[in-house]
Scaffold this motif. Structure first.
Motif, PDB file in Angstrom:
ATOM      1  N   SER A 105      20.005  15.833  32.225  1.00 18.58           N
ATOM      2  CA  SER A 105      20.069  16.075  30.860  1.00 18.58           C
ATOM      3  C   SER A 105      20.864  14.835  30.215  1.00 18.58           C
ATOM      4  O   SER A 105      21.619  14.158  30.969  1.00 18.58           O
ATOM      5  N   SER A 107      22.879  15.432  27.781  1.00 25.33           N
ATOM      6  CA  SER A 107      24.088  15.781  27.213  1.00 25.33           C
ATOM      7  C   SER A 107      25.140  15.764  28.023  1.00 25.33           C
ATOM      8  O   SER A 107      25.126  16.366  29.125  1.00 25.33           O
ATOM      9  N   HIS A 109      27.626  17.498  28.001  1.00 24.69           N
ATOM     10  CA  HIS A 109      27.867  18.866  27.879  1.00 24.69           C
ATOM     11  C   HIS A 109      27.342  19.766  29.228  1.00 24.69           C
ATOM     12  O   HIS A 109      27.921  20.681  29.513  1.00 24.69           O
TER      13      HIS A 109
END
Length: 124
Positions: A105, A107, A109
């Motif tokens: 990913s 991100s 997060h």
């Protein structure tokens, strides 16, 4: 559970190269997708490159495309970031990250496991 330790950072002149390594503990390293991120002073952590499990699909940020390459060696539980044609704007702390999902990913997060970071400084 996986623990990550980065190495290979340092001071390099513009146009030079470095290879970062991220060594992972744990027997299930191959089932984790991996990412490299960086954070410069006063800036948010940004995605640099990612790789799916078992050395599958790779993704590289536009800012480093053509200069940086991510790879992994599951036998050595290690992921690498080869950085060529370095620029002063590449200066940052570089982190590797892992998540127990097939696809990486962009991100930060989405990652639950992080290394301590390694400093890369590119002088002009």
């Amino acid at each position: 559970q996986v623990q990550l330790v980065e190495s290979g950072g340092g001071l390099v002149q513009a146009g030079g190269s470095l290879r970062l390594s991220c060594a992972a503990s744990g027997r299930t390293f191959s089932s984790y997708s991996m990412g490299w991120f960086r954070q410069a002073p006063g800036k948010e952590r940004e995605f640099v490159a990612g790789m799916a499990v078992y050395g599958g699909s790779t993704y590289v940020a536009d800012s480093v495309k053509g200069r940086f390459t991510i790879s992994r060696d599951n036998a050595k539980n290690t992921v690498y970031l080869q950085m060529n044609s370095l620029k002063p704007e590449d200066t940052a702390v570089y982190y590797c990250a892992a998540r127990p999902v097939r696809i990486s990913s962009m991100s930060p997060h989405d990652y639950g496991y992080w290394g301590q970071g390694t400093q890369v400084t590119v002088s002009s």
